[in-house]
Design a protein around this motif. Structure first.
Motif, mmCIF file in Angstrom:
data_model
loop_
_atom_site.group_PDB
_atom_site.id
_atom_site.type_symbol
_atom_site.label_atom_id
_atom_site.label_comp_id
_atom_site.label_asym_id
_atom_site.label_seq_id
_atom_site.Cartn_x
_atom_site.Cartn_y
_atom_site.Cartn_z
ATOM 1 N N UNK A 113 0.841 -1.194 0.000
ATOM 2 C CA UNK A 113 0.000 0.000 0.000
ATOM 3 C C UNK A 113 0.874 1.241 0.000
ATOM 4 N N UNK A 114 0.616 2.096 -0.953
ATOM 5 C CA UNK A 114 1.343 3.351 -1.033
ATOM 6 C C UNK A 114 0.327 4.473 -0.994
ATOM 7 N N UNK A 115 0.663 5.508 -0.238
ATOM 8 C CA UNK A 115 -0.259 6.626 -0.022
ATOM 9 C C UNK A 115 -1.609 6.100 0.435
ATOM 10 N N UNK A 116 -1.593 5.100 1.263
ATOM 11 C CA UNK A 116 -2.795 4.502 1.871
ATOM 12 C C UNK A 116 -3.679 3.764 0.866
ATOM 13 N N UNK A 117 -3.158 3.506 -0.313
ATOM 14 C CA UNK A 117 -3.952 2.839 -1.338
ATOM 15 C C UNK A 117 -3.285 1.525 -1.736
ATOM 16 N N UNK A 118 -4.114 0.518 -2.016
ATOM 17 C CA UNK A 118 -3.593 -0.741 -2.517
ATOM 18 C C UNK A 118 -2.781 -0.475 -3.776
#
Lengths: 355, 355, 355, 355
Positions: C150-155
């Motif tokens: 997860x990057x920037x709170x996104x999958x």
């Protein structure tokens, strides 16, 4: 990158043109002139200048050409621009002694700060009001949708979207009320003279201050050269505001996690490597700005240890920090409103997660 | 040394018994009981318990034996003591369901905090008033003496001792006024239930809250589980107070320099190596406590990013910081008053420097 | 609540007995004695005391009874305990002038700090090693499981559990290496005498320092009375460690969200209102301790502005902050290891989420 | 005023042209190009691009026109400029797929940071060396003069000027050594791809990284997307440096007090109200910059809590803080050297004070 707000491209994320204008060098210079003009009028009104000479000085002050390079050279030498500013104003003035007499550099700079904070407060209140309305509209549109409440990062019990939004809105009214109530403590004339006693104006000091405050639309009151309480408290309010918005931002980043799917956002940020991603940039920015202002606030409070009648070191620390905090707060408010406008779904079933 | 305030010998410098008592474990436990008793009464008043059973529960709550070791074990497991506390209260209670029903741990701990802050505020206001009077007396006794004003660490122009003291006194009235005005925002009941909606009390939530607030002498109002604005603002006021006192302390250390000789202090600290020295310990302590609280304040503002309906991480950060700030503030006020009493000369000719 | 680490029940969460012992008043007092004994031996070795008298003084120093109340009274008066400590040692000593002669209070307290930091560093390195092994074991057991990055709170894209754990382990080796490499800069004798020049020992100052350092197992070197670089840098390392662990904690709280279900934890914390919940208490605690130390670090760096030959105000600020940072770091390390042991599943399908 | 370093007149005091150039948008853009060119070369060297095509891409990358407005628009949308930057590079490129393939935005921005820190470190080391020499020269010229040592703000015992200067010089060598030793940990390639695993480069990831590092003159090593230890540690060193200089500045302001008269300075700042004053502006500035950096450091350590594979919020916080810290450090060093040059007398009898 040393100034993300005015950087050619980072400025598009961190910048805030309206706030920048309020704190610009031009705006500050106009405030310096306003201070000196108000002083000239007040000196005349107090009978310390012959009739008409205060007004004449004020007229000169309003339009006298100023050389920024000389202000810079003066700042390098004196630690502040006012001695050079006054020299320039006096050069060519019909009566040089009608200008700045009895005042000190700090009177000019602190009064300019008060005028800047007045405009800043008005803008922040307007933006808080806008954001409050935007959140109200979101609650109107989506408030009845179900949402899983989460405590300690764990699913707790179902609530409504309106409950979550209420927690976002709740502090905004407090911020507006506190900013409004605090205006007389912040929007104050500074007039103390070299050592804060107004001695050079005696016995007219308070009358001159009252006249100037009236002209400038500021509160009068005691000298606050070395009492920075109100400034630090104002900085605290800025950080309270960004803290409230940081909470919203953190919530939105969590809601936007795919597996939760509590929110849908238009206009998410793209990735240079993963075309499928939609990043909640503005929500993250709110967290960043909250943590930035929280960090800065410590410096403003360190500056309360303001020794003797004037601390150069503590005062300069305020210059480095407070304007940045104001700008971060303004930007957070505009980003929060944009974020609200980007929300296309709140709560309810996530169509993508549960087909 | 991890707790200078309660250290066997450092505590003599940093400690504050009265403040420590307000924040002691015993005091907190008494507040937990008060919350649960008030809830029991309120549940009965709302007709949610048969007549007399709320009062019976409250009586049990007031005196039920509690095992601190079990509270510790519960805290290690649950992250807070309330589940274990409630289990103990309910064990042996005539009607266990009359206790804590509808409430959540945060309701208890935050309300206990409100009660603690109420007592803290009262003590701080009393000490601010005492200090203000002490400074007034100093001004009465020494105010007419000459003193060299110093700006940017340089001798500027002569002033009177009264001018310097006025700058010390000026923020104190503001602090008293701000603490007083802020009481309803800080001394508030917390009652939200597991996710802050008072749903378990519906439709009696607000009535129960009002009854409890009345019993406890707190303001009622909306749930503030995740809105920590008022707490952080209170922390800011604590740091504003220590900042004002830090300015006094810094001034006194500077005045006490032998070559300046602006002040004479009884009871200065001794040196293990230089018998002739008399160190301005309490003045230094005021600077230390100001910089300590300024530092801590950033942490309280970081804790504003309080995600979702309850953030364990942000909340625990408050526990680590706010009590220490309160204690530092109380100690600074008592130290400042002692320092005032130690002053035997202010301004005027220094007999030792100019024989 | 002003000291969460030693609170009757909060201490079960925030406390660390091993660290507390290293920083206890008893341990400090033993270090004070060690300093004075080493000095007595060194004075004799330098020929500044008759043969046998240094050893006799050291024997007396080691066992002389000390009255904590007198140390407290001395601290209240002098700002530090050493003058009273020395007075007590000298009373009843066969040759009082064999004790503390040529040294100053700061020499004793700073050397005691060095000895404490030595023990602290050893304990932290041991715990870092333990944690590193625990993470290695987790990677061994669960590393091959799939996990959504997860990057920037996104999958983002699928990775392996081993990839995530690698990012947790990576800084630990750096911390061990940095702590180890930094030992000579931190574990140093302090010996400067009243104004940091060792003049009272001339011409034997460096020889006495070398002898003492050898006795105490510390590095010798120049006086560092007013150069707090190494102390502040050490505090920075403490915060770097808790920051690394805070990252782990934040990740675990996110992984533990039900809809993600990336992790399963035994022994999660219970709720007073929701029996079904299992809260990731220790993971949250890691975030709290990281933000706590990050906050404190600013205060340690403010204390670098250490005026002249000794700043009481800056030095006392270190006393209030550094021990707490050490304790928070130790507690974070033990909590992280416990958290690792609580992990029963990492990555892979979540049996509860997808039945 | 939101950027004192680049303000038309405050910049004359706070600004640092050499540092600003290193962190300028142009310099960053050049680093972005360098990264992409190095990647193209490395892809070719690894046989992942046909012979000549990496070099051709690199040539295109070096000169492709870039539209800053598009970078700004991209940053507003994506939260960072790299997606827009890559789009522009690829447009018109002979083989678009030769550009940025396998990399992610963070690789570009973090590597650009490494290159910037390399240049920053070189400049700081040079200035530390210059300052060390200037202090050495002062000691040579004035070191034998008598000076009253002051502890806890009180006159203690006479020392020599050389003793005081030694305490100023002492940390400088440590700073140079630490900056030098830390270079491989800071001047590192970042290359991880979208989730930090280099998977898109498999099995050539490490070879590509090594080739790029070699081209760019950086260290290779593991991916550090989410491990910000080295960056925060570097920020700590910056604050240690400004802390050491702040101690010098505080000492100079105290020495410059008229009644002490321990120093004479040419070129002191003037006052708008008191023509007789000569203010130690640069010495005050050193204190200000020390307290500024100490404040900022807390924010860099908050950013260590960098969740999952990439935290937008924590990363952006670094962008707002680290460049400012670097600039403040550079400015402090140049100001300190100027201050040394302004010193015309140190210690000895003060001709004005004792006629």
């Amino acid at each position: 990158m040393t100034d993300t707000a005015h950087h050619p491209w980072l400025g598009a994320l961190f910048g805030d043109e309206a706030l920048s204008a309020l704190w610009s060098a031009d705006a500050q210079l106009a405030h310096y002139r306003s201070f000196e003009a108000a002083l000239a009028h007040a000196l005349e009104a107090a009978g310390r200048l012959p009739a008409g000479q205060g007004a004449a000085a004020a007229a000169h002050i309003a339009t006298a050409p100023l050389d920024p390079a000389a202000l810079a050279a003066g700042t390098a030498r004196d630690g502040l621009p006012i001695p050079a500013f006054v020299r320039q104003l006096r050069a060519g003035a019909p009566r040089p002694e009608a200008i700045h007499t009895g005042a000190t550099s700090q009177d000019v700079l602190d009064t300019a700060l008060s005028l800047t904070l007045r405009a800043t407060t008005e803008l922040l209140i307007a933006r808080l009001t806008t954001l409050d309305a935007a959140l109200g509209a979101l609650s109107h549109d989506h408030g009845a949708q179900p949402l899983m409440a989460r405590t300690r990062m764990q699913a707790a019990l179902p609530i409504k979207v309106a409950d979550r939004i209420r927690s976002w809105q709740q502090p905004l009214a407090d911020h507006i009320a506190a900013l409004t109530a605090g205006r007389p403590r912040v929007e104050r004339l500074q007039l103390g003279g070299p050592v804060g006693t107004r001695d050079a104006f005696a016995p007219d000091g308070d009358a001159i201050a009252a006249h100037m405050a009236d002209t400038l639309g500021l509160a009068s009151g005691p000298v606050w050269h070395s009492d920075r309480t109100a400034i630090a408290d104002y900085a605290g309010r800025l950080s309270l505001i960004t803290g409230s918005l940081g909470k919203i931002g953190q919530d939105v980043t969590l809601m936007a996690q795919q597996s939760l799917g509590d929110i849908a956002l238009a206009g998410g940020g793209g990735s240079s490597a993963m075309a499928h991603k939609s990043n909640p940039i503005l929500a993250e920015l709110l967290v960043t700005l909250a943590r930035f202002n929280a960090t800065q606030l410590a410096g403003m409070h360190q500056a309360l240890v303001h020794e003797q009648e004037r601390s150069g070191a503590a005062w300069m620390l305020e210059w480095m920090i407070l304007p940045q905090m104001a700008l971060a707060t303004g930007r957070a408010l505009s980003a929060a409103s944009t974020l609200c406008a980007d929300i296309t779904r709140l709560g309810g079933p996530d169509p993508q997660a549960r087909p």
